[in-house]
Motif scaffolding. Sequence first.
Motif, PDB file in Angstrom:
ATOM      1  N   LEU A 253       0.837  -1.363  -0.044  1.00 53.05           N
ATOM      2  CA  LEU A 253       0.005   0.001   0.021  1.00 53.05           C
ATOM      3  C   LEU A 253       0.828   1.179  -0.031  1.00 53.05           C
ATOM      4  O   LEU A 253       1.873   1.372   0.753  1.00 53.05           O
ATOM      5  CB  LEU A 253      -1.031   0.169   1.218  1.00 53.05           C
ATOM      6  CG  LEU A 253      -1.955  -1.151   1.221  1.00 53.05           C
ATOM      7  CD1 LEU A 253      -2.595  -0.938   2.672  1.00 53.05           C
ATOM      8  CD2 LEU A 253      -2.633  -1.261   0.288  1.00 53.05           C
ATOM      9  N   GLY A 254       0.850   2.190  -0.886  1.00 49.83           N
ATOM     10  CA  GLY A 254       1.595   3.369  -0.929  1.00 49.83           C
ATOM     11  C   GLY A 254       1.104   4.379   0.171  1.00 49.83           C
ATOM     12  O   GLY A 254      -0.051   4.354   0.546  1.00 49.83           O
ATOM     13  N   ALA A 255       1.982   5.128   0.416  1.00 47.89           N
ATOM     14  CA  ALA A 255       1.693   6.272   1.301  1.00 47.89           C
ATOM     15  C   ALA A 255       0.534   7.180   0.757  1.00 47.89           C
ATOM     16  O   ALA A 255       0.538   7.488  -0.292  1.00 47.89           O
ATOM     17  CB  ALA A 255       2.950   7.201   1.481  1.00 47.89           C
ATOM     18  N   GLY A 256      -0.619   7.231   1.855  1.00 50.35           N
ATOM     19  CA  GLY A 256      -1.794   7.969   1.159  1.00 50.35           C
ATOM     20  C   GLY A 256      -2.902   7.100   0.932  1.00 50.35           C
ATOM     21  O   GLY A 256      -3.821   7.395   0.381  1.00 50.35           O
ATOM     22  N   ALA A 257      -2.512   5.799   1.146  1.00 45.56           N
ATOM     23  CA  ALA A 257      -3.736   4.918   0.808  1.00 45.56           C
ATOM     24  C   ALA A 257      -4.804   5.186   1.937  1.00 45.56           C
ATOM     25  O   ALA A 257      -4.525   5.313   3.159  1.00 45.56           O
ATOM     26  CB  ALA A 257      -3.251   3.527   0.941  1.00 45.56           C
ATOM     27  N   ILE A 258      -6.063   4.835   1.499  1.00 46.12           N
ATOM     28  CA  ILE A 258      -7.274   5.485   2.562  1.00 46.12           C
ATOM     29  C   ILE A 258      -8.037   3.936   2.469  1.00 46.12           C
ATOM     30  O   ILE A 258      -8.429   3.576   1.651  1.00 46.12           O
ATOM     31  CB  ILE A 258      -8.133   6.401   1.898  1.00 46.12           C
ATOM     32  CG1 ILE A 258      -7.470   7.694   1.614  1.00 46.12           C
ATOM     33  CG2 ILE A 258      -9.456   6.673   3.129  1.00 46.12           C
ATOM     34  CD1 ILE A 258      -8.318   8.867   1.058  1.00 46.12           C
ATOM     35  N   ILE A 259      -8.313   3.494   3.735  1.00 45.63           N
ATOM     36  CA  ILE A 259      -8.993   2.263   4.064  1.00 45.63           C
ATOM     37  C   ILE A 259     -10.147   2.567   4.931  1.00 45.63           C
ATOM     38  O   ILE A 259     -10.055   3.482   5.914  1.00 45.63           O
ATOM     39  CB  ILE A 259      -8.009   1.425   4.835  1.00 45.63           C
ATOM     40  CG1 ILE A 259      -6.712   1.019   4.419  1.00 45.63           C
ATOM     41  CG2 ILE A 259      -8.760  -0.064   5.160  1.00 45.63           C
ATOM     42  CD1 ILE A 259      -6.856   0.338   2.877  1.00 45.63           C
ATOM     43  N   GLY A 260     -11.324   2.257   4.786  1.00 47.55           N
ATOM     44  CA  GLY A 260     -12.607   2.569   5.190  1.00 47.55           C
ATOM     45  C   GLY A 260     -13.023   1.236   6.122  1.00 47.55           C
ATOM     46  O   GLY A 260     -12.726   0.416   5.900  1.00 47.55           O
ATOM     47  N   SER A 261     -14.119   1.817   7.085  1.00 45.01           N
ATOM     48  CA  SER A 261     -14.479   0.924   7.922  1.00 45.01           C
ATOM     49  C   SER A 261     -15.782   0.030   7.339  1.00 45.01           C
ATOM     50  O   SER A 261     -16.151  -0.741   7.891  1.00 45.01           O
ATOM     51  CB  SER A 261     -14.988   1.731   9.366  1.00 45.01           C
ATOM     52  OG  SER A 261     -15.839   2.470   9.073  1.00 45.01           O
ATOM     53  N   GLY A 262     -16.357   0.876   6.342  1.00 42.94           N
ATOM     54  CA  GLY A 262     -17.599   0.391   6.046  1.00 42.94           C
ATOM     55  C   GLY A 262     -18.728   1.022   7.055  1.00 42.94           C
ATOM     56  O   GLY A 262     -18.397   1.627   7.887  1.00 42.94           O
ATOM     57  N   THR A 263     -20.122   0.619   6.736  1.00 42.21           N
ATOM     58  CA  THR A 263     -20.850   1.664   7.473  1.00 42.21           C
ATOM     59  C   THR A 263     -20.937   1.170   9.119  1.00 42.21           C
ATOM     60  O   THR A 263     -20.861  -0.067   9.295  1.00 42.21           O
ATOM     61  CB  THR A 263     -22.324   1.109   6.784  1.00 42.21           C
ATOM     62  OG1 THR A 263     -22.430   1.645   5.488  1.00 42.21           O
ATOM     63  CG2 THR A 263     -23.574   1.995   7.607  1.00 42.21           C
ATOM     64  N   VAL A 264     -20.960   2.252   9.931  1.00 41.69           N
ATOM     65  CA  VAL A 264     -20.951   2.009  11.251  1.00 41.69           C
ATOM     66  C   VAL A 264     -22.323   1.454  11.640  1.00 41.69           C
ATOM     67  O   VAL A 264     -23.223   2.107  11.333  1.00 41.69           O
ATOM     68  CB  VAL A 264     -20.511   3.216  12.163  1.00 41.69           C
ATOM     69  CG1 VAL A 264     -20.452   3.008  13.553  1.00 41.69           C
ATOM     70  CG2 VAL A 264     -18.975   3.490  11.848  1.00 41.69           C
ATOM     71  N   SER A 265     -22.513   0.361  12.173  1.00 42.69           N
ATOM     72  CA  SER A 265     -23.698  -0.193  12.641  1.00 42.69           C
ATOM     73  C   SER A 265     -23.532  -0.991  14.014  1.00 42.69           C
ATOM     74  O   SER A 265     -22.560  -1.737  14.370  1.00 42.69           O
ATOM     75  CB  SER A 265     -23.925  -1.162  11.298  1.00 42.69           C
ATOM     76  OG  SER A 265     -25.407  -1.937  11.794  1.00 42.69           O
ATOM     77  N   ASN A 266     -24.678  -0.714  14.691  1.00 47.48           N
ATOM     78  CA  ASN A 266     -24.795  -1.445  15.969  1.00 47.48           C
ATOM     79  C   ASN A 266     -25.974  -2.393  16.002  1.00 47.48           C
ATOM     80  O   ASN A 266     -26.921  -2.052  15.530  1.00 47.48           O
ATOM     81  CB  ASN A 266     -24.852  -0.333  17.180  1.00 47.48           C
ATOM     82  CG  ASN A 266     -23.528   0.397  17.625  1.00 47.48           C
ATOM     83  OD1 ASN A 266     -23.703   1.343  17.872  1.00 47.48           O
ATOM     84  ND2 ASN A 266     -22.439  -0.171  16.961  1.00 47.48           N
TER      85      ASN A 266
END
Length: 335
Positions: A253-266
Amino acid sequence: MKLASLKSGRDGKLVVVSKDLTRYCAADNIAPTMQAALDNWEDVEHKLQALYMDVEHQAVPCERFHEREAASPLPRAYQWADGSAYINHVELVRKARDAEVPESFYHDPLMYQGGSDDFLGPRDPIPLGDPAWGCDMEGEIAVITDDVPMGTTPEDAASHIKLVMLVNDVSLRGLIPGELAKGFGFFQSKPASAFSPVAVTPDELGEAWQDSLVHLPLMVDYNGAPFGRAQAGVDATFNMAQLVAHAAKTRNLGAGAIIGSGTVSNKGADGGAGKPVSEGGLGYSCIAEIRMIETIANGEASTRFMRAGDTVAVDMHDASGHSIFGRIEQEVIDA
């Protein structure tokens, strides 16, 4: 520290923002853009941190920070990959269409690669070409990494998380089934996402940053009313370090890669699907979830997806009630 990119050219102008989000100082003498800073993080982090302290102590000239003038922290990125840390969201999606959740989903994260060449600013409108596309918001957490070597373990991946921010991951629900049926995943159904005005280093979150998760409520408002208050540190099957390691299993993964959590859900207090905020529950971070619950309960959904004129806001407050990342505020418009 808190960093932002003011709208300027294609990649923005890097600035350091005060803790209370009221003031900023240009950081172009250290790094001209957020991406340039991430490319040289080891060399510039201490310089940016020193400037942040100067901004806090008002030891340098500052200007007023207006969130509407901010682009997403990375106006474009080499990589945007979104996971699904909150399996409750997946369970609801599947249950609404009488599908089982594969056992592997609980130990092998879902992830797709989104478009990263054009992000919306946190106050930019959401252009919608056709209401039939089913426009939805998705409130999420995201992290930005430095260079992550292929095969990095979840334990080591935590040290590669340099910045944290919020996301409105726009989805076109009406286009998703047809794309998934092709077997190649999302493309047209995932238009440009928007990120919070400010990205913060994990230490800025204090005790709220534990086990690579943010332990605070994610506040989603829809048309001016509270829609979601899901606890981002609860019901997460995977943490952000695990998602980073998953993304890096077979590639760097190059510097500046963005990784998301997906929809926050409880889950609800009884272990079920959960209730709307208006009924004393924690609500939902996307419209699809309440539609799923309506479908399960009544056989059909009654809440419509977004159309022109609708507004969505995503925010997160610290223990004192102050915004940490700034506020994503967007209106849907006809494209």
